[in-house]
Write a protein that holds these residues in place. Sequence first.
Motif: not given
Lengths: 142, 142, 142, 142
Positions: A90, A92, B112-113, C89-92, D84-85, D111-113, D115, D137-139
């Motif tokens: 990751n 960061l 965004r992703l 796992i990636n949640f899409l 969770t992404t 701001k957006r992610l 970890v 992912s943060i809205p």
Amino acid sequence: MQPIMTAAEINRFLETDFPQIHTDGRVFTVTAVEPGAVTMTFDPSERHLRPGGTVSGPAMFALADVCAYAAVLAHIGPVALAVTTSLNINFLRLPKPQPIICRCRILKLGKRLAVIDALLSQDGGPEPIAQATATYSIPPRG
Amino acid sequence: MQPIMTAAEINRFLETDFPQIHTDGRVFTVTAVEPGAVTMTFDPSERHLRPGGTVSGPAMFALADVCAYAAVLAHIGPVALAVTTSLNINFLRLPKPQPIICRCRILKLGKRLAVIDALLSQDGGPEPIAQATATYSIPPRG
Amino acid sequence: MQPIMTAAEINRFLETDFPQIHTDGRVFTVTAVEPGAVTMTFDPSERHLRPGGTVSGPAMFALADVCAYAAVLAHIGPVALAVTTSLNINFLRLPKPQPIICRCRILKLGKRLAVIDALLSQDGGPEPIAQATATYSIPPRG
Amino acid sequence: MQPIMTAAEINRFLETDFPQIHTDGRVFTVTAVEPGAVTMTFDPSERHLRPGGTVSGPAMFALADVCAYAAVLAHIGPVALAVTTSLNINFLRLPKPQPIICRCRILKLGKRLAVIDALLSQDGGPEPIAQATATYSIPPRG
């Protein structure tokens, strides 16, 4: 979990047996070995930098991989040849074009698999620039 | 999902904007662009090889990363600057010291992703040598 | 890579040896077995749903895990007991509260490790809702 | 990085807004909140156990996921809805059929992610039973 190699011994082993990681001069140096952990410094050369003054992703991957390998080596010795089976990294924060410190902690050292956590930081700053988890396959030991 | 850049355009863009990935000559070449997918060939140089005649892990990481980046680029254009946020790679078989083909499929291209699957193989052989899943953060588009 | 168990045989084995995955009724059903691949349907019950009408993350994790296990089983038989060592796992996309189809392809079936790719989708839609890569440790076979 | 919710506030929020994670009684309880970290206890019920007397993989996944979510919540408050992404989990040792403690450290809160690193252990034993890295992912916040 007691290490059986010193930092100097690991550095010598990497130099002798993995000269290819030092193609551009010695950039990876083990600086500390503790029970279950190894710390390595990476001193990026021109080739590891990116425009905008940052360190490349593959260079950080290589650092996590070599340091995790050194952590396994430190605890099972230079005989066995561990092979990376997976690495999850990751990114960061954008690193500065400066040395990166990687600290690897062994989460598991089994007969067949080792799992290592790697945390990359700079300047002794508290905020990591990358985190990786690596898995190594350990060959049968005689 | 329709690509908006051709293989030639992506190769030109990589050469102009990412000269550093070609420090040792041009080793990464996009060979095909399809809806949702990009194929890239990696022609390893001396520096990417390892004793025993295999290709290094960081070189395979770099291939998956650059190819996934090219897949995003192909579908959103060269304006936006996507940044790798994570990459999970599984090393499945030892590669031969020969060209590696990477095929990247976009699993998701959100605002965004982006999430991309990368499969590395050799010789057109059916058995992959590595598999990676990469996540890119896409900057806000105007 | 030839399967040695049929879908019916795997379903029977899961029912007999893993009754706990069917605590809420039979929700996981293998629907197809091909060389190197297994397809499973997951029919979520109340407990797997979330407010807003979606399927929970742990339920999707369980689906990928059980399906990958079934893929290994299909190719090495019910004797050996494979253990999940890691799963990424990636949640899409948010799933609808409807059945989910998981297709698992074996990327590697080694003596000690199996690596499986899992793709989850709904409605036969082309866009996956999640992707996972799982690693299993295979015990020594006599 | 200062938390803005207490353990009691997070537990109340989880109970009110996520009743579905407590279908079988209250099994997840936040026990400590520190700057950048949250600790949660998971008290497995019958349904989370497996033959041979161990805790199921999906249950450990759910623990890491809920605890990481709680860590984000503790630092940005209950307004935003993080999703969770991705989650990468390594199963290190077979757990006993007993409570599991999960400690989550925030590696990045952007701001957006976000970890988060999660370490699962039992009995206060020094050896982890599982390690996970989760991305949320943060809205956009108003």
